[in-house]
Design an enzyme around this catalytic site. Structure first.
Site, PDB file in Angstrom:
ATOM      1  N   CYS A  84     -22.500  13.488 -59.744  1.00  0.00           N
ATOM      2  CA  CYS A  84     -22.378  14.925 -59.808  1.00  0.00           C
ATOM      3  C   CYS A  84     -23.493  15.561 -58.995  1.00  0.00           C
ATOM      4  O   CYS A  84     -24.669  15.283 -59.195  1.00  0.00           O
ATOM      5  CB  CYS A  84     -22.479  15.361 -61.273  1.00  0.00           C
ATOM      6  SG  CYS A  84     -22.748  17.137 -61.464  1.00  0.00           S
ATOM      7  N   CYS A 121     -61.781  25.739 -17.278  1.00  0.00           N
ATOM      8  CA  CYS A 121     -63.002  25.050 -16.877  1.00  0.00           C
ATOM      9  C   CYS A 121     -62.805  24.481 -15.475  1.00  0.00           C
ATOM     10  O   CYS A 121     -61.678  24.319 -15.016  1.00  0.00           O
ATOM     11  CB  CYS A 121     -63.293  23.935 -17.878  1.00  0.00           C
ATOM     12  SG  CYS A 121     -64.719  22.925 -17.481  1.00  0.00           S
ATOM     13  N   CYS A 123     -17.011  20.424 -52.795  1.00  0.00           N
ATOM     14  CA  CYS A 123     -16.836  19.673 -54.023  1.00  0.00           C
ATOM     15  C   CYS A 123     -18.148  19.146 -54.562  1.00  0.00           C
ATOM     16  O   CYS A 123     -18.969  18.646 -53.826  1.00  0.00           O
ATOM     17  CB  CYS A 123     -15.881  18.516 -53.776  1.00  0.00           C
ATOM     18  SG  CYS A 123     -15.581  17.575 -55.251  1.00  0.00           S
ATOM     19  N   CYS A 147     -58.325  28.369 -25.192  1.00  0.00           N
ATOM     20  CA  CYS A 147     -58.677  29.618 -25.854  1.00  0.00           C
ATOM     21  C   CYS A 147     -60.161  29.529 -26.183  1.00  0.00           C
ATOM     22  O   CYS A 147     -60.581  28.620 -26.889  1.00  0.00           O
ATOM     23  CB  CYS A 147     -57.849  29.759 -27.131  1.00  0.00           C
ATOM     24  SG  CYS A 147     -58.439  31.038 -28.250  1.00  0.00           S
ATOM     25  N   CYS A 156     -21.413  17.984 -67.567  1.00  0.00           N
ATOM     26  CA  CYS A 156     -22.730  18.626 -67.613  1.00  0.00           C
ATOM     27  C   CYS A 156     -22.576  20.138 -67.599  1.00  0.00           C
ATOM     28  O   CYS A 156     -23.240  20.856 -68.340  1.00  0.00           O
ATOM     29  CB  CYS A 156     -23.624  18.160 -66.486  1.00  0.00           C
ATOM     30  SG  CYS A 156     -23.127  18.746 -64.869  1.00  0.00           S
TER      31      CYS A 156
HETATM   32 ZN   LIG Z   1     -57.434  30.651 -30.139  1.00  0.00          ZN
HETATM   33 ZN   LIG Z   2     -23.550  17.048 -63.747  1.00  0.00          ZN
HETATM   34 ZN   LIG Z   3     -64.125  21.021 -18.631  1.00  0.00          ZN
HETATM   35 ZN   LIG Z   4     -13.148  17.348 -54.989  1.00  0.00          ZN
END
Ligand SMILES: [Zn+2]
Ligand SMILES: [Zn+2]
Ligand SMILES: [Zn+2]
Ligand SMILES: [Zn+2]
Ligand SMILES: [Zn+2]
Ligand SMILES: [Zn+2]
Ligand SMILES: [Zn+2]
Length: 591
Positions: free
Chosen positions: A307, A235, A295, A242, A328
């Site tokens: 854990c 402009c 670990c 765009c 577990c």
């Molecule tokens: Zn565009």
């Molecule tokens: Zn566990």
């Molecule tokens: Zn403008």
């Molecule tokens: Zn360890």
């Protein structure tokens, strides 16, 4: 129509005339097609009326219509004159008119007001009134002025100025704008003004080829493009955007890619993902704890051990197979895969984002650098030297800025082009890999040359001997040509091998412009002795400021040649203009 710009060109051209250089400047190297001048136009508040009249005039002349009928037609067909003509050819005049709600009455003077001698009844309020208190529209329906006014006021307040229909049951006709203006103006002048503004702005609001400039604060301009709405434009206020989606210029990304990319960059989700992949909350204090090493027993700074696999609190000792005080043994493979996937996606995004950002940052830095380089040029120009022409510096800088843009936006493009989000089913993995390599090769070549160019431009050439300056000059000129070609090639690859090969391609990208984003030229509204020949009603908004606003307008290129636009921007000083990125590229490239 670059008429008004010609003085500028002479101006810049002359600065080059005393070049003592034996060598040809890069103009001969750049094989740019002869320019037709910008086809995009800036429509200002002042030229909006003229722009609109250009189209009105065409339709009025072609169909021998009055202005308000032409406007009604054009509003209906969204200011697309070609479409309107196509309908005319296909369906004929009668259908064209009735579809748009235009009722053309052959005899003149059938509207407003009816003769006062005959009294008539208004079918809305059921009152018997003298003829001069009644108004008959083009469609033949007559109602009393009070009922009409009320109807218009309601419609204007509802924002329906552009198509106020007749009050009669099932009548499709659009009311004559002069009648609306006249009746509403008598009681609500402010509303009549609003009505006029809506009509005028319809040219922008309803027109596919015209859009408001997205600048904030708004510059008040609109931009009109021709032929292709998938383009990038600048402009006159300096904002580049765009045209299709109104966000910043983003080619070679398609609008959709750009929207997705912006969203992705904004979203904290990536970071959130990272945290979920790499940390787990401590079961005691709930701070995120990072796992380091293989670990699965991790410990928080609060002292709590837990854990990693299940997140449960544990004792502090463990063996190969179990953690003390905890058993577990849970290991969900699926869960692990998900984690891996999130991690991979994140790394992929980071890869593209880092490069995108690196080039955007370089662009910003280099933009700042132009000041320093300007200084070097002026120092060099003052030196006792046979070198007088430093336009290669400017051309090199422009090439650098343009290619940086292309490079930085090529990363989000690649992210989506070769990712799974948009084109998962469009390519086999094998195809994808081949195409990606092809593209990345080009990208890397471009990248390498852009960095080289940047390096040469940053050299302290103002302290160098003439021979060394000439050497740098040659490098800059050569690199500029190479880079321009590489950009061109990259776009060709995108057009032909990438987006072009898709089954369903909804991704349009603004084409590569060697000269940079086109700067829209101001629509010529020339002050001339020729009076307005419009036969229709003059809009009050036009008449009100007639001292300031041009009433005449031009319809063709022959009319506005050599006519200085009153809004022509002031010429800048040599130094300022020389490095002004917002100058039309063709002006600069002639240096
Ligand atoms: Zn565009
Ligand atoms: Zn566990
Ligand atoms: Zn403008
Ligand atoms: Zn360890
Ligand atoms: Zn009435
Ligand atoms: Zn009617
Ligand atoms: Zn803790």
């Amino acid at each position: 129509m670059e008429d008004c710009g010609s003085s500028d060109e002479d101006y810049y051209y002359s600065s080059d005339r005393d070049s003592l250089d034996g060598l040809e400047n890069e103009d001969s190297d750049f094989q740019w097609a002869p320019s037709k001048g910008p086809t995009t136009k800036v429509i200002t508040k002042e030229s909006l009326l003229a722009a609109q009249r250009e189209d009105l005039r065409r339709v009025m002349e072609m169909l021998s219509l009055r202005e308000h009928h032409a406007r009604t037609l054009l509003i209906h067909y969204r200011w697309d004159v070609e479409k309107l003509l196509a309908v005319l050819v296909e369906k004929g005049k009668t259908d064209l008119f009735s579809e748009a709600g235009v009722s053309v009455v052959e005899s003149e003077g059938t509207e407003t007001p009816m003769s006062s001698s005959s009294a008539a009844m208004c079918d809305i309020c059921m009152e018997e009134l003298p003829g001069d208190k009644m108004t008959k529209m083009d469609c033949g329906h007559a109602f009393c002025n009070d009922c009409w006014t009320e109807h218009f006021v309601v419609k204007i307040n509802e924002g329906q100025s552009k198509r106020i229909r007749c009050m009669a049951h099932k009548c499709n006709a659009i009311c004559d704008e002069a009648v609306v203006r006249n009746l509403v103006g008598k009681r609500h002048p402010d509303l009549a003004e609003k009505f006029d503004r809506f009509l005028l702005e319809s040219y922008i609001e309803d027109n596919r080829m015209v859009k408001w400039c997205p600048s904030t604060p708004h510059c008040g301009n609109a931009i009109r493009v021709e032929d292709d709405e998938f383009c990038e434009v600048e402009c006159s206020c300096g904002v580049q955007f765009c045209f299709s989606c109104l966000s910043e210029a983003h080619s070679p990304c398609s609008c959709m890619m750009w929207e997705l990319w912006m969203k992705k960059c904004r979203d904290e989700s990536e970071t959130v993902n990272w945290i979920t992949v790499h940390t787990k909350p401590c079961p005691k204090c709930h701070k995120p704890v990072e796992k380091n090493g293989g670990c699965n027993l991790v410990s928080c700074i609060c002292g709590q051990a837990f854990c990693w696999l299940c997140g449960g609190a544990t004792g502090r000792d463990h063996t190969w197979s179990r953690i003390a005080g905890h058993s577990c043994g849970r290991y969900i493979e699926d869960c692990e895969k998900k984690t891996e996937r999130a991690k991979r996606d994140l790394y992929r995004y980071m890869h593209y984002h880092n490069r995108y950002k690196a080039h955007t940052d370089s662009f910003k830095l280099e933009s700042k650098l132009k000041e320093t380089i300007l200084e070097k040029v002026s120092i060099s120009e003052e030196r006792e030297s046979r070198l007088r022409d430093f336009s290669w510096v400017n051309n090199g800088l422009l090439r650098l800025f343009r290619s940086r843009r292309v490079l930085s936006y090529s990363y989000p493009f690649a992210f989506y082009m070769f990712g799974e989000e948009l084109f998962k089913d469009e390519m086999t993995n094998e195809e994808r890999e081949i195409k990606q390599h092809l593209f990345e090769d080009q990208q890397q070549q471009l990248e390498a040359n852009v960095e080289k160019l940047s390096k040469f431009l940053e050299e302290p050439f103002d302290q160098y001997t003439d021979d060394k300056v000439m050497e740098i000059r040659m490098h800059v000129i050569n690199l500029s040509v190479i880079i321009d070609n590489l950009c061109q090639k990259m776009y060709e690859c995108i057009d032909n091998d990438l987006l072009g090969s898709l089954q369903l391609n909804t991704h349009n990208i603004a084409p590569y412009k060697s000269k940079g984003i086109e700067k829209a030229s101001e629509l010529a509204v020339c002050r001339s002795s020729k009076a307005s020949t419009t036969t229709g009603n003059c809009l009050p908004s036009d008449c009100g400021t007639s001292g300031k606003r041009d009433r005449s307008f031009s319809f063709g290129s022959s009319d506005d040649s050599g006519c200085p636009s009153p809004k022509q921007p002031k010429k800048e000083s040599y130094g300022g203009g020389f490095f002004d990125l917002n100058l039309p590229a063709e002006v600069l490239d002639r240096n």
